[in-house]
Design a protein around this motif. Structure first.
Motif, short mmCIF file in Angstrom:
data_model
loop_
_atom_site.label_atom_id
_atom_site.label_comp_id
_atom_site.label_asym_id
_atom_site.label_seq_id
_atom_site.Cartn_x
_atom_site.Cartn_y
_atom_site.Cartn_z
N LYS A 2 1.91 -2.48 7.35
CA LYS A 2 0.99 -3.60 6.56
C LYS A 2 0.19 -3.16 5.71
O LYS A 2 -0.11 -4.14 4.79
N ARG A 3 -0.19 -2.10 5.80
CA ARG A 3 -1.52 -1.86 4.76
C ARG A 3 -1.12 -0.32 4.15
O ARG A 3 -1.91 -0.13 2.99
N ASN A 4 -0.78 0.64 4.97
CA ASN A 4 -0.47 2.04 4.21
C ASN A 4 -1.75 2.52 3.62
O ASN A 4 -2.62 2.67 4.59
N HIS B 110 -3.67 2.96 15.30
CA HIS B 110 -3.24 2.27 13.89
C HIS B 110 -1.97 2.21 13.65
O HIS B 110 -1.63 1.72 12.55
N ASP C 46 -0.33 -1.09 12.29
CA ASP C 46 -0.98 -1.35 11.03
C ASP C 46 -0.52 -0.61 9.78
O ASP C 46 -0.75 -1.16 8.74
N GLY D 138 0.86 -1.26 -0.02
CA GLY D 138 0.12 -0.06 0.00
C GLY D 138 0.89 1.35 0.05
O GLY D 138 0.19 2.35 0.20
N SER E 119 -4.35 1.48 2.28
CA SER E 119 -5.50 0.70 2.23
C SER E 119 -5.90 0.81 3.61
O SER E 119 -7.18 0.53 3.86
N LEU E 120 -5.33 1.30 4.70
CA LEU E 120 -5.79 1.50 5.98
C LEU E 120 -6.48 2.62 5.98
O LEU E 120 -7.60 2.68 6.68
#
Length: 365
Positions: free
Chosen positions: A213-215, A207, A210, A40, A217-218
């Motif tokens: 792991k996501r960037n 967050h 997270d 992401g 998309s978080l």
């Protein structure tokens, strides 16, 4: 995107130098790039922006952007891979070829070169790029560790790809801006005044673990969850993980405006401190038979207050709390374990560690 901006700034200086009478051969170098970054982080977006920039500044001759997953280059039978790779490179001439998950060309994500089809695809690609060094821009993209293994596995890659850029994870403020942009572009929603800044603090506090792991998309997930709370709030239901609506807010009934509570954010530092103080008071009032639970909750409260100050970011001690919570409450008949569970939930929610509601069930139900 800071590394990409720095790279383009350097190229722009060369373009300006040539425009002022400098040697045009300065712009004839190889433009192949390796882009790495966590999930992401914007690798595909960066490649598209790069291609548009190069075309706009005359460094690419054609408005061509060919995007493929590296797995598509691997043949399924002998004699298929080489023509497939050559055809793809030919289609990219004058423009940009973008290969995502390029570590697949190493044979596996673990860098195992035992896959003969992947090995043939990589050899053919490197040969084609060497024969057309200034005729196209090739961008290889993938996760940092996997791409590092690929580059170590074949020294020829470093010669054909002189530029390696690692895209950093997004900062909480950038993710908040992405969330606001997503809300507007996809759903026609806006954030109420002051919510953008509060959302950045919320992402940093709740967050942070997270983000790698996501960037991006978080940020999208945050908006989707906020929309669910918005729908529940407007339907008159309890907002999931949010505080009660404030009638003083003019946007409270606007179906196109997201409030702080829709993101699970308390309205203000004062109300946040008040909620924490109320939970602490009720913990101290637990009866004597629940003394062990009371001491556990008081200790946890102290750690949470230190790591997560009201409306602020967490200090380094917060890493002690970034773990899955498991608690078994054991007591004699009549001991109110449910009260302890409810207080634990409220304590964690008041400190931003939970955003959802408490679900109570009997094991016999």
């Amino acid at each position: 995107m800071a590394p990409l901006k720095a790279f383009l700034t350097q190229l722009e200086a060369k373009v300006e130098y040539v425009a002022r009478g400098g040697d045009p051969r300065l712009l004839e170098g190889c433009l192949n790039i390796v882009l790495t970054g966590n999930p992401g982080a914007g690798k595909t977006t960066a490649a598209r922006l790069l291609a548009r920039w190069l075309r706009a500044h005359g460094l690419l001759q054609q408005d061509v952007f060919v995007e493929r997953n590296a797995l598509e280059l691997k043949g399924t039978h002998i004699g298929w891979t080489c023509p497939q790779v050559k055809e793809m490179v030919a289609a990219s001439m004058g423009g940009c070829l973008f290969l995502d998950e390029a570590y697949a060309l190493s044979g596996s994500r673990d860098g195992d070169r035992g896959d003969s089809f992947a090995d043939e695809a990589l050899r053919t690609l490197l040969t084609e790029l060497e024969n057309n060094r200034t005729s196209l821009c090739c961008v290889l993209a993938g996760y940092p560790e996997a791409m590092e293994r690929l580059l170590r596995a074949d020294p020829g890659l470093l010669r054909r790809f002189p530029h390696i850029l690692r895209l950093d994870d997004y900062a909480p403020s950038e993710l908040a801006a992405i969330a606001a942009s997503t809300a507007h572009a996809r759903y026609g929603l806006r954030l109420a005044d002051g919510v953008l800044e509060a959302l950045a603090e919320h992402i940093d506090r709740v967050h942070r673990a997270d983000i790698p792991k996501r960037n991006a998309s978080l940020a999208v997930g945050v908006i989707e969850a906020a929309m669910n709370r918005l729908a529940s709030r407007l339907a008159g239901e309890a907002a999931i993980g949010g505080a009660a609506p404030d009638p003083a807010q003019s946007n409270a009934a606007d179906p196109r405006t997201l409030l702080a509570e829709d993101f699970g954010i308390l309205h203000s530092r004062a109300s946040e401190e008040g909620e924490r103080a109320d939970v602490l008071r009720r913990i101290r009032l637990l009866p004597a038979e629940l003394a062990p639970a009371r001491e556990l909750l008081l200790g946890l409260c102290a750690r949470l207050s230190l790591a997560f100050p009201p409306s602020g970011g967490a200090d380094d001690g917060s890493s002690l709390l970034d773990r899955a919570g498991r608690l078994a409450i054991v007591g004699a008949d009549g001991a109110d374990g449910a009260a302890v569970a409810r207080l634990l939930h409220e304590l964690l929610r008041a400190h931003g560690r939970l955003t959802g509601s408490l679900v109570e069930r009997s094991a016999t139900a």
